[in-house]
Design an enzyme around this catalytic site. Structure first.
Site, PDB file in Angstrom:
ATOM      1  N   ASP A 296       0.825  -1.178  -0.081  1.00 62.07           N
ATOM      2  CA  ASP A 296       0.056  -0.098  -0.044  1.00 62.07           C
ATOM      3  C   ASP A 296       0.906   1.234  -0.019  1.00 62.07           C
ATOM      4  O   ASP A 296       2.201   0.951  -0.126  1.00 62.07           O
ATOM      5  CB  ASP A 296      -0.819   0.031   1.319  1.00 62.07           C
ATOM      6  CG  ASP A 296      -2.170   0.916   1.049  1.00 62.07           C
ATOM      7  OD1 ASP A 296      -2.158   1.872   0.221  1.00 62.07           O
ATOM      8  OD2 ASP A 296      -3.211   0.651   1.922  1.00 62.07           O
TER       9      ASP A 296
HETATM   10  C1  BGC Z   1      -5.085   3.057   0.514  1.00 59.68           C
HETATM   11  C2  BGC Z   1      -5.137   2.048  -0.535  1.00 59.68           C
HETATM   12  C3  BGC Z   1      -5.213   2.820  -1.868  1.00 59.68           C
HETATM   13  C4  BGC Z   1      -3.868   3.412  -2.086  1.00 59.68           C
HETATM   14  C5  BGC Z   1      -3.439   4.312  -3.341  1.00 59.68           C
HETATM   15  C6  BGC Z   1      -3.543   3.854   0.438  1.00 59.68           C
HETATM   16  O1  BGC Z   1      -3.511   4.987   1.256  1.00 59.68           O
HETATM   17  O2  BGC Z   1      -4.856   2.457   1.864  1.00 59.68           O
HETATM   18  O3  BGC Z   1      -6.755   1.569  -0.572  1.00 59.68           O
HETATM   19  O4  BGC Z   1      -5.571   1.789  -2.954  1.00 59.68           O
HETATM   20  O5  BGC Z   1      -3.888   4.429  -1.005  1.00 59.68           O
HETATM   21  O6  BGC Z   1      -4.363   5.400  -3.517  1.00 59.68           O
END
Ligand code: BGC
Length: 751
Positions: A296
């Site tokens: 993530d």
């Molecule tokens: C979130 C994810 C997301 C990623 C990209 C993160 O902060 O937890 O769910 O896909 O950002 O934006």
């Protein structure tokens, strides 16, 4: 373009020939790549590093920056942006792709990742579906499949290939600000909905030859932080992980899921992204995942400055790569590339380990057909917000409305002449959509499409003969008003035939939605209290990403509808339920909490709900309804159903045998309706304490007035087994109950 094209110095391109098998194309390409090129394929950077302003909203490529990152640093993937017109995305993706395909040494196409979470929600004019918590409430996987399919249709024509959905975490802690991103608290429901969504996204034949990869996230155990705050510590045993959190991911993997994103938090002290046990032993060896595992946002950096488990970024990189990640969503610098290069040069990470991950990334690029079709389609985008797509979003929103209370059948509203509408969501668009809508935190009101109705608009269309008055938030004296103001206000309300209060939450996403108190805000509670003093029936519509505690407000209202976050078509769905054009079919995909400090999922342990009778200390009382009057699966309809003739084919299930149960469902009222039949099994005893009951199967049936249908469920021994701490199934002889529609029959398993 010709002057900057790099002279092709490579051998004839075997890997570029689609007639060869993918495995061989991968090996051929890998054999031509330098270590730096390989590491570049393991890196994903944010759009802000390649656009002209460095701001998320700008989808205007800065050629110089993009060329540097792709040609000199070999970056293989970028992510995100915000909602812009389809033509802007198309232009951006075309230019970006051209650099990778025509100007880089090996011409490896870019794979672009994006948070199109509930429809292509980072596209202006897109179809925006309800969020997952609503889809869970439909108990109809077709709606999850349609969400995936429409997302694919509307993304493919932009050149987006990697969709960061679905969330397969469980909604077990209503404080958690990502509750609404889940399909609810039940592993079986989340598995069925998630798999359908992955299928819709990845197997949409109408986008061919352009294909999409789905991302199940956030692996694993993210959703149950003890504090309820985002990314804070979770305490789970391996047994609990196997039993509750694994099934939704497992089913998605078995459906052909291409990518998984990690959980940024820790479980029992170990940050998940640095856990070899979870990322490799569990995910790869036990669950058989062969696709790409991406971190993530800045998960590697978080090992250094959030979890404080790594001394520096390089050690964090070492830990995450050794644990098993393939791609680092770094996403704002090149530290991952530099650190990983050093680690390989120092011999701490082998090049074979790098090759493993690069093979997986290249495989996806080959499987998606990016080498043959790297550019967005050359036809103009036509799918965004098409009538057909919006119809599917409306059907999903309609079926996700959960009617919790309908005292004296005040709904459907019988031709009201004057409707009074109140609350923060009465005339709002953004509140219906939550986060991940047009922007990360949910865009400001002015960015929403003009044709999207608010509830005020929708009620006026739904009740053309009625006068609908929308009161602004300042028009209601609420708690702060003087007694005489309040009295006058209540007297004025008596001129209406129907009062509707649309309350709840404003959009938020991730940590921005952390709260300390799950109760409905005091100001809203005060307004509802005041409205309840007037004569006309009061309908409370809760538009919210989580089940706010509304125990008192339910009492204050004649009817209550949990509308969740129903998306662009949500207002029409609500208005249609109020008028009776739609018969509510939604069922709670979670147990609605009634006490601020006591939340339990329906599949809690037997000991979770005991209390001792003080006058009779030997007596342990386990009262099932003590934690919620609105259990998992609850939802009213405008018709009634009766369950009867519950029969088991046999009372004894043998090893390798089956047991078929049947039940008859009858529509006993005067209008057609859809009933969701939920089949639960309860094990009476178990070496590892068993949930009080577990959903094993669900199915819907639509019945005309007076009609009956026979529904059935075939139990196999697999339905009775559960995993131990190593994930090995335990199957114990014993007695079990099977339950459906409030009826129960016992049977035994002899083994
Ligand atoms: C979130 C994810 C997301 C990623 C990209 C993160 O902060 O937890 O769910 O896909 O950002 O934006």
């Amino acid at each position: 373009m010709a002057d900057i094209r790099i002279k092709n110095q490579v051998r004839p391109s075997y890997y570029k020939n689609p007639d060869h098998p993918i495995g061989k194309r991968i090996e051929d390409l890998l054999s031509r790549m330098t270590l730096r090129e390989k590491i570049g394929q393991m890196t994903q950077l944010d759009v802000t590093l390649i656009n002209t302003t460095g701001e998320q909203k700008d989808i205007e490529l800065d050629l110089k920056k993009a060329r540097d990152l792709i040609r000199n640093h070999h970056i293989g993937s970028f992510l995100n942006g915000e909602a812009v017109p389809a033509r802007t995305w198309h232009r951006f993706m075309t230019k970006l792709t051209r650099i990778a395909v025509e100007e880089s040494r090996l011409g490896i196409p870019i794979i672009y990742g994006i948070d199109h979470i509930h429809g292509a929600s980072y596209l202006e004019g897109a179809t925006v579906f309800p969020h997952n918590i609503n889809l869970g409430a439909t108990f109809n996987p077709e709606h999850a499949r349609n969400t995936g399919k429409v997302t694919a249709l509307e993304s493919a024509e932009l050149g987006h290939h990697w969709i960061f959905a679905p969330v397969l975490d469980l909604g077990v802690n209503p404080l958690w600000p990502r509750f609404w991103e889940t399909y609810g608290e039940d592993p079986h429901l989340a598995s069925e909905m998630g798999a359908a969504n992955v299928d819709g996204l990845q197997n949409c034949s109408e986008t061919l030859p352009h294909r999409q990869a789905a991302t199940a996230k956030h692996f694993i155990g993210y959703s149950d932080p003890r504090s309820g705050r985002d990314r804070t510590p979770v305490h789970l045993s391996m047994q609990q992980i196997h039993e509750f959190h694994r099934p939704s991911f497992q089913k998605a993997i078995d459906t052909g899921l291409k990518t998984i994103m990690t959980n940024a938090g820790e479980i029992s002290g170990i940050p998940v992204v640095a856990s070899y046990t979870l990322m490799t032993r569990l995910l790869r060896e036990d669950m058989g995942f062969e696709g790409v595992l991406i971190t993530d946002w800045d998960d590697i950096g978080k090992l250094e400055d959030f979890h404080h488990t790594a001394q520096n970024f390089k050690e964090a990189t070492f830990a995450a790569v050794e644990a098993g990640i393939d791609v680092s969503m770094t996403p704002l610098h090149l530290d991952f590339n530099e650190s990983l290069l050093e680690l390989v040069e120092e011999g701490r990470i082998t090049e074979e380990r790098i090759d493993e991950s690069v093979r997986r990334v290249l495989r996806i690029k080959f499987e998606l057909g990016l080498f043959e079709h790297p550019y967005p389609p050359d036809t103009a985008p036509v799918n965004a917000g098409s009538p057909d797509n919006r119809k599917k979003a409306l059907e999903a929103a309609r079926d996700s409305m959960v009617l919790l209370k309908n005292h004296d059948d005040v709904l459907p509203a019988a031709k009201p002449k004057r409707i009074g509408l109140f609350g923060i969501s009465a005339n709002s668009k953004r509140n219906f959509c939550g986060g991940w809508t047009l922007t990360w935190q949910g865009a400001e009101e002015s960015r929403f499409p003009e044709q999207m109705p608010t509830l005020f608009d929708a009620l006026r269309s739904e009740f053309p003969g009625a006068e609908v008055t929308c009161f602004g938030c300042n028009d209601v004296p609420g708690l702060s008003g003087s007694q005489s103001e309040q009295k006058e206000f209540v007297a004025m309300l008596n001129d209406f035939d129907l009062l509707i209060y649309a309350g709840g939450e404003e959009p938020y996403c991730e940590f921005a939605g952390n709260i300390n108190d799950l109760r409905l805000p005091e100001s809203q509670a005060g307004e509802l209290k005041l409205l309840s003093k007037a004569q006309p029936p009061l309908v409370f519509v809760l538009i919210s990403g989580r089940p706010l505690i509304v125990t008192e407000q339910i009492k204050d209202s004649d009817a209550m509808l949990f509308a969740g976050l129903p998306g662009f078509e949500g207002a029409e769905a609500i208005a249609g339920i109020i008028s009776g054009r739609f018969n509510p079919t939604g069922r709670l995909p979670f147990s609605y909490p009634v006490h601020p400090n006591h939340f339990l999922p329906y599949n809690h342990k037997k000991s979770s709900i005991y209390h001792f009778d003080i006058d009779n200390a030997n007596q342990i009382i386990q009262k099932e309804d003590s934690y919620t009057p609105y259990p998992f699966g609850f939802g009213l309809s405008y018709t009634t159903f009766r369950y009867s003739r519950f029969r088991l084919g046999t009372k004894t299930l043998l090893q390798k045998g089956t047991l078929t149960a049947e039940i008859t469902v009858t529509n006993t009222d005067s209008r057609e309706g859809t009933e969701t039949v939920l089949w639960f099994i309860s094990a009476h005893k178990g070496r590892i304490s068993r949930p009080v009951k577990e959903l094993k199967h669900f199915e819907q049936v639509s019945l005309k007035p007076g009609k009956s249908a026979k529904m059935s469920f075939t139990i196999t021994p697999d339905h009775l087994s559960y995993p131990d701490e190593n994930g090995k199934p335990i199957l114990e002889p014993g007695t079990f109950s099977l339950m459906a529609g409030g009826l129960k029959e016992n049977f035994c398993y002899e083994g």
